[in-house]
Scaffold this active site. Structure first.
Site, mmCIF file in Angstrom:
data_model
loop_
_atom_site.group_PDB
_atom_site.id
_atom_site.type_symbol
_atom_site.label_atom_id
_atom_site.label_comp_id
_atom_site.label_asym_id
_atom_site.label_seq_id
_atom_site.Cartn_x
_atom_site.Cartn_y
_atom_site.Cartn_z
ATOM 1 N N HIS A 271 3.292 14.253 0.059
ATOM 2 C CA HIS A 271 2.682 15.530 -0.336
ATOM 3 C C HIS A 271 3.786 16.580 -0.291
ATOM 4 O O HIS A 271 4.474 16.711 0.721
ATOM 5 C CB HIS A 271 1.563 15.934 0.627
ATOM 6 C CG HIS A 271 0.373 15.031 0.576
ATOM 7 N ND1 HIS A 271 -0.444 14.933 -0.527
ATOM 8 C CD2 HIS A 271 -0.142 14.175 1.491
ATOM 9 C CE1 HIS A 271 -1.411 14.054 -0.292
ATOM 10 N NE2 HIS A 271 -1.246 13.573 0.924
ATOM 11 N N ASP B 23 0.991 2.859 3.788
ATOM 12 C CA ASP B 23 0.150 3.918 3.193
ATOM 13 C C ASP B 23 1.020 5.150 2.894
ATOM 14 O O ASP B 23 0.593 6.289 3.118
ATOM 15 C CB ASP B 23 -1.029 4.268 4.119
ATOM 16 C CG ASP B 23 -2.070 5.125 3.423
ATOM 17 O OD1 ASP B 23 -1.964 5.355 2.199
ATOM 18 O OD2 ASP B 23 -2.999 5.592 4.120
ATOM 19 N N HIS C 190 0.839 -1.212 0.000
ATOM 20 C CA HIS C 190 0.000 0.000 0.000
ATOM 21 C C HIS C 190 0.869 1.256 0.000
ATOM 22 O O HIS C 190 1.311 1.715 1.051
ATOM 23 C CB HIS C 190 -0.914 -0.016 1.229
ATOM 24 C CG HIS C 190 -1.938 1.076 1.228
ATOM 25 N ND1 HIS C 190 -3.100 1.002 1.951
ATOM 26 C CD2 HIS C 190 -1.982 2.274 0.590
ATOM 27 C CE1 HIS C 190 -3.815 2.108 1.757
ATOM 28 N NE2 HIS C 190 -3.140 2.893 0.939
ATOM 29 N N PHE D 4 -4.465 14.842 3.416
ATOM 30 C CA PHE D 4 -4.299 13.730 4.363
ATOM 31 C C PHE D 4 -3.085 12.890 3.951
ATOM 32 O O PHE D 4 -2.870 12.625 2.777
ATOM 33 C CB PHE D 4 -5.532 12.833 4.341
ATOM 34 C CG PHE D 4 -6.797 13.476 4.854
ATOM 35 C CD1 PHE D 4 -7.113 13.424 6.199
ATOM 36 C CD2 PHE D 4 -7.673 14.127 3.985
ATOM 37 C CE1 PHE D 4 -8.294 14.001 6.681
ATOM 38 C CE2 PHE D 4 -8.852 14.708 4.454
ATOM 39 C CZ PHE D 4 -9.164 14.644 5.800
ATOM 40 N N GLY D 5 -2.295 12.438 4.926
ATOM 41 C CA GLY D 5 -1.282 11.418 4.631
ATOM 42 C C GLY D 5 0.133 11.816 4.970
ATOM 43 O O GLY D 5 0.481 12.999 5.037
ATOM 44 N N LEU E 220 2.365 6.434 -5.299
ATOM 45 C CA LEU E 220 3.570 6.806 -6.047
ATOM 46 C C LEU E 220 3.435 8.175 -6.717
ATOM 47 O O LEU E 220 4.416 8.744 -7.164
ATOM 48 C CB LEU E 220 3.869 5.741 -7.103
ATOM 49 C CG LEU E 220 3.835 4.281 -6.611
ATOM 50 C CD1 LEU E 220 4.129 3.330 -7.768
ATOM 51 C CD2 LEU E 220 4.822 4.066 -5.481
ATOM 52 N N ARG E 221 2.208 8.666 -6.831
ATOM 53 C CA ARG E 221 1.872 10.023 -7.321
ATOM 54 C C ARG E 221 2.092 10.242 -8.820
ATOM 55 O O ARG E 221 1.574 11.202 -9.368
ATOM 56 C CB ARG E 221 2.640 11.098 -6.545
ATOM 57 C CG ARG E 221 2.387 11.079 -5.053
ATOM 58 C CD ARG E 221 0.920 11.330 -4.733
ATOM 59 N NE ARG E 221 0.706 11.474 -3.294
ATOM 60 C CZ ARG E 221 -0.378 11.027 -2.665
ATOM 61 N NH1 ARG E 221 -1.334 10.396 -3.348
ATOM 62 N NH2 ARG E 221 -0.531 11.203 -1.377
HETATM 63 ZN ZN LIG Z 1 -6.792 4.670 1.955
#
Ligand SMILES: [Zn+2]
Length: 431
Positions: A312, A308, A63, A326-327, A66-67
């Site tokens: 960003h 995950d 998970h 988020f992230g 890679l953008r």
């Molecule tokens: Zn998710």
């Protein structure tokens, strides 16, 4: 590396083969040729002394984001490979929520081709469940799998319509693939930006109720039970979802689940004074949730660790808390963070942690990676399990630095990653 390389004196930890001893490992070309207490090196063999290091199967990430294409300011496939190699990973599954969405055979092949140019690390694109991740029309699972997709997911978004998800799981049952499920009921999440608890109230931020995750995990688990389609619940974050998965598994539902290093080690309190590096989906929850996640991993209710990894670019995370995306990133820090929190403290053995990062995630996606089998690809990681260090940006490989552990003291770090006999990342004798 040479055609033949002998790594001597390492503490080999290979949970799936019950290896936990000082052993020599001979790599011939791209495969593991021999593992034994003493291996006599054939003439011309390059020998590397790895005394004091742990040698384990390279990690498997099911998970990551890679953008590329579309989000290259935050990450590229090449920079994600670099982050993966620094984190000890040989296999990385990339989520399809790029721009455009990876929902066509052409999109799948694009990711595979870019990754092959970039690095020995194996990148496996995950294709979307619905066209454009719109939640409406299913993609052509058969064509996507034929093109090389490793699994299917609309991660980043739920498949909101239960009928669409039921149909997707019926197709997954027919084709023998797995659907990775981002469990979130958007009608419950609303405009929430963190866990709906005392900290959200203190900060005056809209909360995400804990029911948002559990109701979809339970719904989709029931659909998996009914259809026989394999469902994998991504980033489990609450005690309620843990209980739902425990019940589903007790009923024989074909369900697996993952937990992230951040949900295992952090709580909503980490948001502190609007720290956007603690903003993620699902949100960090309460201490009782964190404890339940650890226990669920230990008792097998949760199957593996997945990061995950969600890069960003700095400008994006520098916004006000409710506007920031988020992230957090996670490939480079997963081992160190979990090792520091759970192995250094004596709660887990090194073998347990390595199992949750190698053959267990591999089994979720139906592969036999993450094991040091004779004749298998030489995918391995060298770990300095005793190194104490302060995490700096120099330890990261991602294009982004949205990491909540920067500046923290950690113990244990990957120092070399070998994929198919090639050094993907290496320090010291492996440089
Ligand atoms: Zn998710």
């Amino acid at each position: 590396m040479n055609t033949r390389t002998l790594i001597t004196g390492a503490h080999v930890v290979d949970p799936s083969n019950n290896r936990d001893a000082i052993l020599d490992v001979l790599i011939d070309g791209d495969t593991i040729a021999q593992i034994a207490p003493v291996v006599e090196a054939p003439p011309g063999t390059n020998t590397i002394d790895a005394s004091g290091l742990v040698l384990a199967p390279a990690f498997v990430e099911i998970h990551a984001h890679l953008r590329e294409p579309g989000g290259e300011a935050s990450e590229t496939i090449a920079s994600a490979c670099h982050a993966a190699a620094k984190g000890g990973y040989a296999h990385v599954f990339g989520m399809p929520n790029t721009t455009p969405v990876c929902d066509s055979p052409m999109g799948v092949r694009y990711v595979i081709d870019r990754a092959r140019e970039a690095s020995p690390v194996h990148i496996h694109p995950i294709a979307s469940v619905t066209a454009g991740m719109s939640g409406e029309r299913l993609t052509d699972f058969h064509a996507l799998l034929e093109a090389g997709a490793g699994a299917l997911s609309d991660d980043g978004l739920p498949v909101a319509d239960a009928g669409v998800m039921r149909l997707a799981l019926r197709c997954a049952a027919d084709l023998g693939c797995v659907i990775l499920d981002h469990c979130e009921d958007m009608s419950l999440t609303g405009d929430g930006v963190m866990h709906d608890g005392p900290h959200a109230h203190r900060l005056g931020l809209p909360g995400i109720p804990r029911s948002s995750e559990a109701v979809i995990a339970l719904r989709d688990g029931l659909l998996a039970l009914e259809t026989g389609g394999r469902l994998h619940v991504c980033h489990v974050s609450t005690i309620d979802t843990v209980e739902a998965i425990r019940w589903l598994k007790s009923r024989g539902a074909p369900v697996t689940a993952e937990v992230s290093p951040h949900h295992l080690t952090l709580t909503e309190a980490r948001v502190g004074d609007y720290d956007t590096h603690a903003k993620m989906k699902p949100p960090l929850c309460e201490e009782r949730d964190r404890v339940a996640l650890i226990e669920a991993l230990e008792d097998g209710t949760l199957d593996c660790i997945a990061t995950d990894h969600a890069p960003h670019a700095p400008g994006l995370k520098a916004q006000l808390f409710d506007r920031a995306p988020f992230g957090i990133i996670g490939l480079e820090t997963a081992f160190s963070v979990c090792h520091t929190a759970f192995v250094e403290t004596g709660r887990w053995t090194l073998g347990q942690l390595i199992a949750w990062m190698t053959h267990k995630p591999s089994e979720v996606v139906g592969q036999r990676w993450g094991r040091l089998d004779i004749g298998a690809p030489a995918d391995l990681v060298l770990l300095d399990a005793s190194e104490r260090f302060t995490l700096t940006q120099g330890h990261l490989g991602s294009k982004s630095v949205n990491c909540p552990w920067l500046g923290e003291d950690l113990v244990g770090r990957p120092v070399a990653t070998i994929v198919g006999g090639r050094v993907a990342y290496g320090e010291g004798a492996f440089a």
